[in-house]
Scaffold this active site. Structure first.
Site, mmCIF file in Angstrom:
data_model
loop_
_atom_site.group_PDB
_atom_site.id
_atom_site.type_symbol
_atom_site.label_atom_id
_atom_site.label_comp_id
_atom_site.label_asym_id
_atom_site.label_seq_id
_atom_site.Cartn_x
_atom_site.Cartn_y
_atom_site.Cartn_z
ATOM 1 N N SER A 243 0.842 -1.193 0.000
ATOM 2 C CA SER A 243 0.000 0.000 0.000
ATOM 3 C C SER A 243 0.872 1.235 0.000
ATOM 4 C CB SER A 243 -0.900 0.004 1.236
ATOM 5 O OG SER A 243 -1.497 1.275 1.437
ATOM 6 N N LYS A 244 0.541 2.210 -0.849
ATOM 7 C CA LYS A 244 1.338 3.433 -0.897
ATOM 8 C C LYS A 244 1.180 4.249 0.377
ATOM 9 C CE LYS A 244 -2.215 5.973 -3.508
ATOM 10 N NZ LYS A 244 -2.508 6.672 -4.782
ATOM 11 N N ARG A 245 0.130 3.986 1.147
ATOM 12 C CA ARG A 245 -0.041 4.707 2.416
ATOM 13 C C ARG A 245 0.819 4.117 3.526
ATOM 14 N NH1 ARG A 245 -5.075 4.162 0.282
ATOM 15 N NH2 ARG A 245 -5.464 2.281 1.516
ATOM 16 N N ARG A 246 1.272 2.869 3.338
ATOM 17 C CA ARG A 246 1.993 2.186 4.408
ATOM 18 C C ARG A 246 3.397 1.755 4.000
ATOM 19 N NH1 ARG A 246 -1.492 -1.836 5.016
ATOM 20 N NH2 ARG A 246 -0.415 -3.000 3.380
ATOM 21 N N VAL A 249 6.483 2.029 -2.084
ATOM 22 C CA VAL A 249 6.084 1.314 -3.298
ATOM 23 C C VAL A 249 6.440 2.063 -4.579
ATOM 24 C CG1 VAL A 249 4.168 0.205 -2.094
ATOM 25 C CG2 VAL A 249 3.764 2.335 -3.337
#
Length: 473
Positions: A243-246, A249
Site C-alpha cells: 500500500s502506498k499509504r503504508r 512502493v
C-alpha cells in the site's frame, strides 16, 4: 483464440494501461515488464495506453513520470506503440454505449444505492435488476447498466489460473455509463482493447473479478475476448498487500536511493517467477529467453527489500569502474560539499565493493572532501575507548616520517598495536574514527594514502586534543 503461451504467436498485442494517479507503483512496473517480455519473445507489440479519463485523479506530471519510469527500466519510446490516451477515445466509448443500448444489451436505471438496500434489506447485495424492464429514457440521475445474461456461465481463459468459470446469474447488471454520460472503466477499457487489437491482457489478480464482466462486454460488442493472465498480488513482510499509504512502493523512490535499473528489473521479474538453476542474478537476455507467463506462481509475491538490496549490491559490484563513477556522480553533485573528481576516482574502487545502493556513496567518501571529519557521537564513543589517546599519539609519531603508502602505514600501526598489546583491529579503531569520523567505512590504510600525510596528521592531533579536553570520569 489459443490459450497457449504467446511465444508461439507472433501477432500478439499486449497492453500496459496505467492510470496517472501518483508515483509509479512497483506492482505496475512488474506488470509492464511481464507484458514487455511477452511481446519481445513473440515478436509482438507492447501497447502503452494511459487511462486518464478520471480528471480528478490524474495529472500530466504523473503521465510524464510513468513514461520516465518505463524509460529508466529500459522501455523507451522505441519499445512500445503509443502512448495512447484513453481520454482521446471518448467518442468511441459513447458510441459503444449507444450501440449496447440499441441492441437491448443495456438499459437506463435511476436507482440509488439506498434504494437497492431498502428493497433487498442487504447492504452487501449487488444491484437487483429493478429497472431492467421499466423502459427508462436518459435523464438526470439515470445511469446506463449492462444487462448480464440470466443463465449460463462465462469462462475466462487465464494463462496462470486455467479456466475460471463464473455463473452469469450472480453477476449484477453493472454500470457502463454514468448519469453525466461519461463511461466507466469497464466499458472504456474493453472498447480501447478491441479498437487497439489487444490479444493478451496481463494484470494484477485484483482485476480477476472484472474479467467476466469485461469479457461479456467484448462479446456484446462483437469481438473475441483476449487471453488473460492475472498475476499474483505483491505483499509486504506482514503478508499485507503493498500500500502506498503504508509501504515504500514508488519506483521513483528506489531510483532516487541509487538502485540500478537492471537490478530492479531483475528483481521485479522474480516476483512470482523463478528462473532455472536456483538463480537470482540473471542477465536480462536470459530472462527474456526463459520467462513464460504460465510459469508465474499464483501465490502472493513478497516484496523483500533486503533481497532487492542484496541483488542491487551484486549489480553495483559488477559495474565497469567508469560506469560506477558515472552512476555515483549525481549523488555526489547533490552532496553538501564540493567533490574533487580526481580524488573520487581514487576512492571509487574502494567504495564499489562496499555500497549496496548508490546513495551510500556520500557518507562513505565524505571524509575525503570535508575540511574536518564528520562527527558521529556513537562512533566516537565506540572508537575512543581505553588507550585511544596513547594510540593516536603513537600513530601520529609513526606516520610523521613514514613512506606514504598503504602497506607501510599498516605495518607501522601494527607495530604501535604490538607495543600496546593490541591486535590491529583494536589499534586502528581510534585512528579510523579520528580520520574518517566513523567506525566502519573504506579500507583504512588506502584511505589514509589518498587523504595525504598533512590532513591525516592534523586529524589525529585534533582527535587527541578533543580526548584531552574530555572531562575525566
Amino acid at each position: 483464440m489459443s490459450s497457449t503461451s504467446p511465444s508461439s504467436n507472433s501477432s500478439i498485442r499486449v497492453r500496459f494501461a496505467p492510470s496517472p494517479t501518483g508515483l509509479f507503483h512497483v506492482g505496475g512496473a512488474r506488470s509492464a515488464l511481464f507484458n514487455w517480455v511477452m511481446a519481445k519473445q513473440s515478436g509482438g507489440t507492447l501497447v502503452l495506453r494511459i487511462e486518464d479519463t478520471d480528471a480528478s485523479r490524474n495529472s500530466p506530471e504523473w503521465t510524464e513520470g510513468i513514461i520516465r519510469a518505463l524509460a529508466w527500466l529500459g522501455m523507451d519510446g522505441g519499445e512500445y506503440e503509443g502512448p495512447y490516451f484513453q481520454s482521446a477515445n471518448a467518442d468511441k466509448h459513447a458510441g459503444a454505449a449507444r450501440a449496447l443500448l440499441g441492441a437491448g444489451r443495456a438499459y437506463y436505471c435511476d436507482c440509488t444505492r439506498e434504494d437497492v438496500i431498502a428493497r433487498t434489506g442487504d447492504q452487501h447485495r449487488g444491484y437487483d435488476g429493478f429497472c431492467r424492464d421499466r423502459g427508462l429514457q436518459p435523464g438526470p440521475g439515470r445511469a446506463l447498466r449492462f444487462r448480464t445474461p440470466d443463465e449460463g456461465q462465462t469462462t475466462v481463459v487465464d494463462l496462470l489460473r486455467g479456466k475460471p468459470v463464473f455463473e452469469n446469474a450472480v453477476l449484477e447488471d453493472f454500470v457502463i455509463a454514468r448519469a453525466d454520460g461519461s463511461v466507466t472503466f469497464l466499458l472504456a477499457n474493453a472498447v480501447d482493447d478491441i479498437s487497439q487489437g489487444i490479444t493478451h491482457v496481463v494484470r494484477g489478480e485484483e482485476h480477476l473479478s472484472n474479467a467476466p464482466k469485461q469479457q461479456l462486454l467484448w462479446e456484446a460488442l462483437g469481438a473475441e475476448p483476449p487471453v488473460w493472465a492475472h498475476v499474483p498480488v505483491i505483499v509486504n513482510e506482514k503478508r499485507q498487500k503493498l500500500s502506498k499509504r503504508r509501504d515504500k512502493v514508488a519506483l521513483e523512490d528506489y531510483q532516487a536511493e541509487g538502485y540500478l535499473a537492471e537490478a530492479m528489473r531483475n528483481y521485479l521479474m522474480l516476483l512470482g517467477w523463478a528462473p532455472s538453476g536456483d538463480r537470482e542474478i540473471v542477465p536480462w537476455e536470459a530472462i527474456v529467453e526463459e520467462f513464460r507467463i504460465e510459469d508465474v506462481n499464483t501465490s502472493p509475491a513478497f516484496f523483500d527489500v533486503k533481497k532487492l538490496r542484496a541483488i542491487n549490491g551484486e549489480y553495483v559490484r559488477a559495474l565497469p569502474p567508469d560506469r560506477f563513477e558515472a552512476e555515483c556522480l549525481p549523488f555526489l553533485e547533490d552532496a553538501p560539499f564540493p567533490v574533487d573528481r580526481g580524488v573520487f576516482a581514487q576512492l571509487a574502487p574502494l567504495a564499489q565493493t562496499r555500497v549496496a545502493v548508490l546513495a551510500e556513496i556520500v557518507p562513505m567518501v565524505d571524509f575525503a572532501f570535508l575540511a574536518e571529519p564528520p562527527f558521529d557521537e556513537q562512533s566516537w564513543n565506540k572508537g575512543m575507548k581505553g588507550p585511544a589517546a596513547e594510540i593516536l599519539a603513537a600513530a601520529e609519531e609513526a606516520y610523521r616520517d613514514a613512506p606514504w603508502e598503504a602497506g607501510e602505514l599498516k605495518d607501522r600501526l601494527e607495530r604501535v598495536g604490538t607495543e600496546h598489546g593490541l591486535k590491529l583491529g583494536k589499534t586502528q579503531a581510534p585512528v579510523r574514527v579520528a580520520v574518517t569520523g566513523r567506525t566502519v567505512g573504506l579500507p583504512l590504510f588506502e584511505s589514509l594514502e589518498i587523504l595525504g600525510r598533512e590532513r591525516t596528521l592534523a586529524r589525529l592531533a585534533a582527535a587527541r586534543e578533543r580526548l584531552a579536553a574530555r572531562p575525566s570520569s
